[in-house]
Every structure is written in structure tokens, then in C-alpha cells.
Design an enzyme around this catalytic site. Structure first.
Site, PDB file in Angstrom:
ATOM      1  CB  SER A   1      -0.953  -0.041   1.199  1.00 45.58           C
ATOM      2  OG  SER A   1      -1.935   0.951   1.130  1.00 45.58           O
TER       3      SER A   1
ATOM      4  CG  ASP B   1      -5.970   0.678  -0.651  1.00 41.00           C
ATOM      5  OD1 ASP B   1      -5.126   1.605  -0.614  1.00 41.00           O
ATOM      6  OD2 ASP B   1      -5.984  -0.266   0.172  1.00 41.00           O
TER       7      ASP B   1
END
Length: 450
Positions: free
Chosen positions: A101, A247
Site C-alpha cells: 500500500s 485503494d
């Protein structure tokens, strides 16, 4: 034994904390837990972000799955929400995403999605861990080993499917909007500019040339200064920033002022309520959301439900209540009508669509909430496992809460993905919040330091 799964999968320094052997073993364990119970041949989708270690780790995952009798579609570099989407539309039994991430390039992570693209509940993760540690594996032979589908055609089709999915959610032409788009040299690079351009926006792309080593390096949702400068330089209407696996979505307005996940949720919550689509007039957010969001939602007649930190907990609350919107201040925003997990690109197009619908600037829309000064201090080099039980730390937190009264709040929690304790303080004045936060951080450091 320390739990392998944190708040967002298994994450750590690639080739040290997360090795090829572990990735292979966890994948085989996931196959044993998530594979079809009817004896049929299981099918999984595997993807990754562009970081260099994802190349060997995804190869290990594919090998682990195929060795356990799972047919695999390796879709290469895609955003995490794209992987979740592909699991759902492909009727896969589960999916595995290799990404850390927003973490720096040397880290990597392994996230597992269940059928339908949902994140795993704790008990299923625990079952995978037990199977992994037990060492017991199903080892099929001959025609029963898994088959692997990969290559450029597979990867292009996967990206195209996700692009069309996101475009289908855009209700207003984005023509006339100029957006600077920071792709963090990550998974958004191949899809995000294309989506916004096809939706009608004029796009100036930043950090959209990943080389495996530059992901999140001074860019993306955790480094907004370059985006803010570019928005001002180009005279753009706004800037959008994603993290390495796309995301997350954060924004900056035309003046370069940050519009965080709380403000984005406020904008979208009001829009959904106006359209009659905000189920039970309820927004789901975490305990880290700014007190200003709660006050704004009260004024707008919108109820807020709080969860623990982590988009998986937001997702659980959304699913249990059937709610339409939730997310985190960090930019994870979940719209269950369109996605099973946080989706930075989906969030971006909904935000731009709201601007196009209303003709209002991002700064004007974000004015629906007033952020109280919030100070976050990350205290490293401490034993985070003792944060909740040390009596002097608890006493210091209680004293700070009494000092702030109803005009602020304190939140102290161990990070779920990094070896540190986070101290967050909100107060009516910035200087007061800073003083209280740093005072508490000193206590944490003194009491929990190694």
C-alpha cells in the site's frame, strides 16, 4: 506466537519479514481454507503493485496455489480494488494481492480476498495461520495440479475490465475539469489517467512511470506537497493523490489545500443523502476521523457509526448494516454499491462527478465541515503491545482527556502495520493539541521504550 495478519494482511520488509517461502506457504494454506468444499477445482486471481519484490513474491504465491491444486489467473500489476473486482466478476474462490500500500518500496504485503472480493474476517485469517504453521499441505499430482493463466493479454483484459467498471459509475460528464493526478509510481499509473480522460477530464499526470523502485518515493497520498505545487503551477481545478496500490484517494483544492478522507466522505455523504441513496442517512467512519466530521454530519442530519481503525472494520459495519458509505481519514473510502473494498479511483471519479454536478469548487464543497486541529505523533522504538495496559500511560491519557474536556479528544493506539504507537490529539487550538500530543508521546516513549 505473534499473529502474522495485521489490520491489512501480512506486511513487512520483503525478503526478511515476508519471504518467498512464507508467501508460498501462506498461499497453499489459503487454498486449503478457502478452496471449494464440493471437491471442485478451485480458482484464484493473483495481482500485485509495481514494487520490485512483488515480482518474486507473486511468483511464489502462484507456485503455492498451483501446487495446492488451484487454477490461477495472474493479472500482473493492478490496483488492489481492481483485484477485488476481478475476484467478484470472475467468480473466483479467492484472490491474493501483493502490496504494501503506502509503505516504502522495501516493504511488501500479502492480502487475501474471499469469494466476491471481500476482505477476510479474523477467524478465517486465524484458520489460514494455523494451517500455515501446521505444515500440512494437499499435494496433488498429475492432472490435479493447478494451471496458470498469465501474460500480456490476460493483464490487459484485467485492467480493461476494471476501467470499464469504474467508468460505468460516472453520472456526470467531467469536461471542463482539469485535474492533476499523482499515481505514486504505483498501480494506478496504468489505469487512473485513462479513466479520468475517458470521463471527460483534462489530466496532468504525475508520478506515473513506475520502475519497481520509485513507488511512494516522495509522492502519492503520503507526500502531498508535490501535488499541491503542481496544481498551483498548472492552474488546475484540483489534484488527486493515490497510494501505491490505489485503494486510497486524497485531494488538494485549486489553492493547494489538502482535502482529506474525512472531507471527501462529508462531500459524498451529503451528495448521497440528496439523491436518497444514503442508507438510513448513516456514514461509517473510524475512531481516527476528525471531530469536525461528526459535528458536520450532525448539522446535515446524518448519523455516524464509529469503528476500529482499518478499512476492514469499516467494511464489516457497512455489510452488517447495509450502509452506503464509509471510510477513513487516510483516504480509504468504500462505496458498497460499486466496490467491495476501498477504491481510490472510484472515489476520485465520484468526487469529480459531484463537482461537475454542482458546478462548485472543491474548496466550496469541502467547506461542509470544519476540521478541528488534529495532531498525530508516531512514537517508534517502543513495545506497542503494552500500550493499552501500562498504568502510567493510561493515567496520562485520562489526565489529557480531563484537560481537553468536550472541546477535544485523545486517541492512543498501536499501529496495526508498523512497529510504533500512534498518539492523536484534537483540540480547539493547534498549539494546545500539539502540547498535549507531545506530552503524551514523551510518556509513551519513557514507559514503553525498548
Amino acid at each position: 506466537m505473534r499473529r502474522l495478519f495485521g489490520t491489512d494482511g501480512v506486511r513487512g520488509l520483503a525478503n526478511v519479514d515476508l519471504t518467498a517461502e512464507m508467501a508460498l506457504g501462506l498461499s497453499a494454506a489459503a487454498a486449503a481454507v478457502l478452496g471449494r468444499q464440493d471437491g471442485g477445482r478451485p480458482f484464484a486471481v493473483v495481482g500485485r503493485d509495481p514494487r520490485a519484490s512483488g515480482e518474486f513474491l507473486s511468483a511464489a504465491v502462484v507456485a503455492g496455489l498451483a501446487s495446492a491444486g488451484v487454477d490461477v489467473r495472474d493479472v500482473g500489476v493492478v490496483p488492489t480494488p481492481a483485484l477485488a473486482h476481478l475476484v467478484a466478476v470472475g467468480d473466483a474462490d479467492f484472490g491474493v494481492m501483493l502490496s504494501a500500500s503506502h509503505n516504502p518500496m522495501p516493504d511488501n504485503g500479502l492480502k487475501i480476498f474471499a469469494r466476491g472480493g471481500a476482505k477476510l474476517p479474523d477467524d478465517v485469517e486465524d484458520a489460514i495461520e494455523r494451517t500455515f504453521h501446521s505444515g500440512s499441505r494437499n499435494r496433488p499430482t498429475g492432472a490435479d495440479v493447478g494451471r496458470v493463466e498469465n501474460g500480456g493479454g490476460v493483464e490487459a483484459a484485467a485492467r480493461d475490465s476494471y476501467v470499464e467498471h469504474v467508468l460505468a459509475t460516472v453520472e456526470h460528464d467531467l469536461s471542463g475539469l482539469h485535474v492533476v493526478l499523482d499515481c505514486a509510481h504505483g498501480a494506478a499509473s496504468a489505469v487512473a489517467p485513462r479513466v479520468l480522460q475517458r470521463a471527460g477530464a483534462r489530466v496532468t499526470a504525475l508520478a506515473a512511470t513506475p520502475d519497481g523502485l520509485n513507488i511512494n518515493d516522495g509522492v502519492g497520498s503520503t507526500h502531498l506537497a508535490p501535488l499541491a505545487a503542481a496544481v498551483r503551477e498548472h492552474g488546475a481545478d484540483l489534484g488527486i493523490a493515490h497510494d501505491g496500490d490505489a485503494d486510497r484517494c486524497l485531494a488538494v483544492d485549486a489553492d493547494g489545500q489538502v482535502v482529506d478522507g474525512d472531507q471527501i466522505m462529508a462531500i459524498l455523504a451529503v451528495a448521497l443523502k440528496e439523491r436518497g441513496r444514503l442508507t438510513a442517512d448513516t456514514l461509517v467512519a473510524t475512531v481516527m476521523s476528525n471531530l469536525g466530521l461528526r459535528l458536520a454530519m450532525q448539522r446535515e442530519g446524518i448519523r455516524m457509526i464509529e469503528t476500529a481503525v482499518g478499512d476492514r472494520y469499516v467494511l464489516e459495519a457497512l455489510t452488517e448494516g447495509g450502509y452506503a458509505l464509509g471510510g477513513e481519514q487516510s483516504g480509504h473510502v468504500v462505496l458498497p454499491a460499486h466496490a467491495s473494498t476501498g477504491d481510490g479511483l472510484l472515489t476520485a471519479v465520484q468526487l469529480l462527478s459531484r463537482m461537475a454536478e454542482t458546478g462548485r469548487s472543491l474548496a466550496d464543497l469541502a467547506g461542509v465541515m470544519h476540521k478541528l486541529p488534529q495532531v498525530l505523533v508516531n512514537v517508534g522504538g517502543v513495545d506497542r503491545s503494552r500500550a493499552a495496559v501500562d498504568h502510567e500511560v493510561n493515567a496520562a491519557v485520562a489526565a489529557a482527556e480531563r484537560e481537553l474536556g468536550e472541546t477535544g479528544r485523545v486517541l492512543l493506539r498501536p499501529s496495526g502495520t508498523e512497529p510504533l504507537v500512534r498518539v492523536m490529539v484534537e483540540a480547539a487550538e493547534q498549539s494546545h493539541a500539539e502540547a498535549v500530543a507531545h506530552s503524551l508521546a514523551d510518556v509513551v516513549r519513557a514507559r514503553l521504550g525498548h
